[in-house]
Write a protein that holds these residues in place. Sequence first.
Motif, PDB file in Angstrom:
ATOM      1  N   GLY A 146       0.724  -1.402   0.053  1.00 35.88           N
ATOM      2  CA  GLY A 146       0.089   0.113  -0.170  1.00 35.88           C
ATOM      3  C   GLY A 146       0.705   1.171   0.152  1.00 35.88           C
ATOM      4  O   GLY A 146       0.250   2.450  -0.190  1.00 35.88           O
ATOM      5  N   THR A 147       2.244   1.053   0.161  1.00 36.37           N
ATOM      6  CA  THR A 147       3.182   2.296   0.064  1.00 36.37           C
ATOM      7  C   THR A 147       2.772   2.994  -1.376  1.00 36.37           C
ATOM      8  O   THR A 147       3.225   4.001  -1.357  1.00 36.37           O
ATOM      9  CB  THR A 147       4.265   1.870   0.411  1.00 36.37           C
ATOM     10  OG1 THR A 147       4.438   1.410   1.611  1.00 36.37           O
ATOM     11  CG2 THR A 147       5.499   3.151   0.567  1.00 36.37           C
ATOM     12  N   LEU A 148       2.618   2.155  -2.294  1.00 34.79           N
ATOM     13  CA  LEU A 148       2.392   2.932  -3.616  1.00 34.79           C
ATOM     14  C   LEU A 148       1.432   3.995  -3.708  1.00 34.79           C
ATOM     15  O   LEU A 148       1.526   4.846  -4.424  1.00 34.79           O
ATOM     16  CB  LEU A 148       2.071   1.660  -4.759  1.00 34.79           C
ATOM     17  CG  LEU A 148       3.122   0.614  -4.781  1.00 34.79           C
ATOM     18  CD1 LEU A 148       2.440  -0.526  -5.588  1.00 34.79           C
ATOM     19  CD2 LEU A 148       4.409   1.280  -5.260  1.00 34.79           C
ATOM     20  N   LYS A 164     -10.891   2.340  -8.773  1.00 35.16           N
ATOM     21  CA  LYS A 164      -9.784   1.881  -9.724  1.00 35.16           C
ATOM     22  C   LYS A 164      -8.657   1.072  -9.005  1.00 35.16           C
ATOM     23  O   LYS A 164      -8.026   0.044  -9.431  1.00 35.16           O
ATOM     24  CB  LYS A 164      -8.877   3.121 -10.367  1.00 35.16           C
ATOM     25  CG  LYS A 164      -9.863   4.050 -11.209  1.00 35.16           C
ATOM     26  CD  LYS A 164      -8.848   4.907 -11.928  1.00 35.16           C
ATOM     27  CE  LYS A 164      -9.867   5.992 -12.882  1.00 35.16           C
ATOM     28  NZ  LYS A 164      -9.276   6.946 -13.462  1.00 35.16           N
ATOM     29  N   GLY A 165      -8.605   1.133  -7.562  1.00 35.11           N
ATOM     30  CA  GLY A 165      -7.483   0.416  -6.905  1.00 35.11           C
ATOM     31  C   GLY A 165      -6.057   0.883  -7.024  1.00 35.11           C
ATOM     32  O   GLY A 165      -5.985   1.966  -7.704  1.00 35.11           O
ATOM     33  N   TRP A 213      -0.510   7.913 -11.348  1.00 37.02           N
ATOM     34  CA  TRP A 213       0.724   8.050 -10.707  1.00 37.02           C
ATOM     35  C   TRP A 213       0.913   9.460 -10.641  1.00 37.02           C
ATOM     36  O   TRP A 213       0.947  10.246 -11.778  1.00 37.02           O
ATOM     37  CB  TRP A 213       1.918   7.356 -11.274  1.00 37.02           C
ATOM     38  CG  TRP A 213       1.900   5.732 -11.138  1.00 37.02           C
ATOM     39  CD1 TRP A 213       1.311   5.036 -11.810  1.00 37.02           C
ATOM     40  CD2 TRP A 213       2.318   5.070 -10.124  1.00 37.02           C
ATOM     41  NE1 TRP A 213       1.384   3.797 -11.605  1.00 37.02           N
ATOM     42  CE2 TRP A 213       1.995   3.826 -10.486  1.00 37.02           C
ATOM     43  CE3 TRP A 213       2.911   5.482  -8.992  1.00 37.02           C
ATOM     44  CZ2 TRP A 213       2.178   2.636  -9.729  1.00 37.02           C
ATOM     45  CZ3 TRP A 213       3.443   4.338  -8.104  1.00 37.02           C
ATOM     46  CH2 TRP A 213       3.143   3.131  -8.322  1.00 37.02           C
ATOM     47  N   VAL A 214       1.373  10.307  -9.614  1.00 37.91           N
ATOM     48  CA  VAL A 214       1.685  11.581  -9.504  1.00 37.91           C
ATOM     49  C   VAL A 214       2.817  11.865  -8.974  1.00 37.91           C
ATOM     50  O   VAL A 214       3.566  13.102  -8.730  1.00 37.91           O
ATOM     51  CB  VAL A 214       0.469  12.190  -8.592  1.00 37.91           C
ATOM     52  CG1 VAL A 214      -0.718  12.202  -9.260  1.00 37.91           C
ATOM     53  CG2 VAL A 214       0.688  11.573  -7.180  1.00 37.91           C
ATOM     54  N   LEU A 262     -10.981  12.249   1.974  1.00 36.70           N
ATOM     55  CA  LEU A 262     -10.607  10.891   1.111  1.00 36.70           C
ATOM     56  C   LEU A 262      -9.243  11.298   0.234  1.00 36.70           C
ATOM     57  O   LEU A 262      -9.329  10.758  -0.972  1.00 36.70           O
ATOM     58  CB  LEU A 262     -11.875  10.569   0.257  1.00 36.70           C
ATOM     59  CG  LEU A 262     -13.325  10.263   1.060  1.00 36.70           C
ATOM     60  CD1 LEU A 262     -14.280  10.095  -0.019  1.00 36.70           C
ATOM     61  CD2 LEU A 262     -12.904   9.104   1.870  1.00 36.70           C
ATOM     62  N   GLU A 263      -8.604  12.055   0.810  1.00 38.63           N
ATOM     63  CA  GLU A 263      -6.998  12.084   0.050  1.00 38.63           C
ATOM     64  C   GLU A 263      -6.227  11.132   0.697  1.00 38.63           C
ATOM     65  O   GLU A 263      -5.530  11.359   1.399  1.00 38.63           O
ATOM     66  CB  GLU A 263      -6.608  13.559   0.340  1.00 38.63           C
ATOM     67  CG  GLU A 263      -7.385  14.637  -0.022  1.00 38.63           C
ATOM     68  CD  GLU A 263      -7.344  14.938  -1.692  1.00 38.63           C
ATOM     69  OE1 GLU A 263      -6.169  14.121  -2.171  1.00 38.63           O
ATOM     70  OE2 GLU A 263      -8.166  15.659  -2.425  1.00 38.63           O
ATOM     71  N   PHE A 264      -6.542   9.971   0.253  1.00 36.76           N
ATOM     72  CA  PHE A 264      -5.660   8.873   0.705  1.00 36.76           C
ATOM     73  C   PHE A 264      -4.212   8.706   0.110  1.00 36.76           C
ATOM     74  O   PHE A 264      -3.262   8.310   0.931  1.00 36.76           O
ATOM     75  CB  PHE A 264      -6.222   7.541   0.042  1.00 36.76           C
ATOM     76  CG  PHE A 264      -7.532   7.272   0.595  1.00 36.76           C
ATOM     77  CD1 PHE A 264      -8.021   6.843   1.785  1.00 36.76           C
ATOM     78  CD2 PHE A 264      -8.729   7.356  -0.228  1.00 36.76           C
ATOM     79  CE1 PHE A 264      -9.124   6.576   2.312  1.00 36.76           C
ATOM     80  CE2 PHE A 264     -10.133   6.972   0.053  1.00 36.76           C
ATOM     81  CZ  PHE A 264     -10.298   6.663   1.438  1.00 36.76           C
ATOM     82  N   GLY A 265      -3.770   9.378  -0.774  1.00 40.60           N
ATOM     83  CA  GLY A 265      -2.584   9.623  -1.335  1.00 40.60           C
ATOM     84  C   GLY A 265      -1.710  10.431  -0.510  1.00 40.60           C
ATOM     85  O   GLY A 265      -0.665  10.186   0.076  1.00 40.60           O
TER      86      GLY A 265
END
Length: 320
Positions: A54-56, A66-67, A73-74, A284-287
């Motif tokens: 999940g570090t990705l 989308k999972g 990718w950012v 919901l800013e999971f990144g």
Amino acid sequence: MAAEPIAAREKKSIDSRPWRQGKLSSVYRSRWFYLMMVPGLIYYILFHYVPMAGTLIAFQNYNLMKGIWGSSWVGFDNFRIIFDNPEFLQIMRNTLIISIYKIIGNMVPDVILALMLNEVRVRWFKKTVQTITYGPYFLSWVIVYGLAFSFLAPGSGLISTFVRDMGWGQIDLMADKNFFRPMLVLTEIWKNTGFGAIIYLAALASINQELYEAAVVDGAGRWRQLWHITLPGLRDVFVLLLIIRIGGILDAGFDQVFIFLNARVYDVGDIVDTWVYRYGFERLEFGVAAAMGVFKSLVGLILVIGANKLAKKVGGSGIW
């Protein structure tokens, strides 16, 4: 270079057989111990190593639909959002201050309680005190907050009512910025000191009693024995726990802070984990939340390695 003679290769193969057979027989004799390790290994693999994939998310604009593999990718954009956030310095400052308060406020009482219990010779009294101090460790922070609220709630709390009835005015300690951090430390001391003392009591039990007997023969009193035998015997355990706590210095105790936190003390109580909670579950800013988790892990790794090297240089024993 000439090839190794066949006789020499055969001799090496024969010499290595007893060693291999000895290792295999040793593993077979301890097979039940290895079998008991299997559940623990499975637990760590499933819940500590597999989730590391999940570090990705920290490098993605993560989308629940989308999972991981379908999100865009950012790069390091999520980290830029963190460091450019005007709240970053404030939450880092709050986290470090609260963590340092807790390290000092937790480790010292643990040692003091262990030393006091170690001096008690009446077994039933020692066991009773140890049970009473150990009991709060099993309470959840929700219950601890309820107890604190019953004492400190404005208008209805025991202490607030006493102050009001004495004519000293109204107080609201639950929303007092100056009292919030001490309240966190005091409640954690009450909850966890008994458990921490058990670790030091185990270390005290491992000290060679012949050292005390020799000290008595040399005329050393209780204070001299404490200073020259007991405290050095606790040093390695103390350093080990200190290194572990330093590694988690950015974990200021999410459960406790999240429950005690309110809008009036955000300036002094908002920490990294509560910020991550808001970004991850409210916005919901999971990144961004995952990027903060990666940042915390890197800082913890650096601090553990640094603290371990420093402990070895000053004469203590580190983790490895």
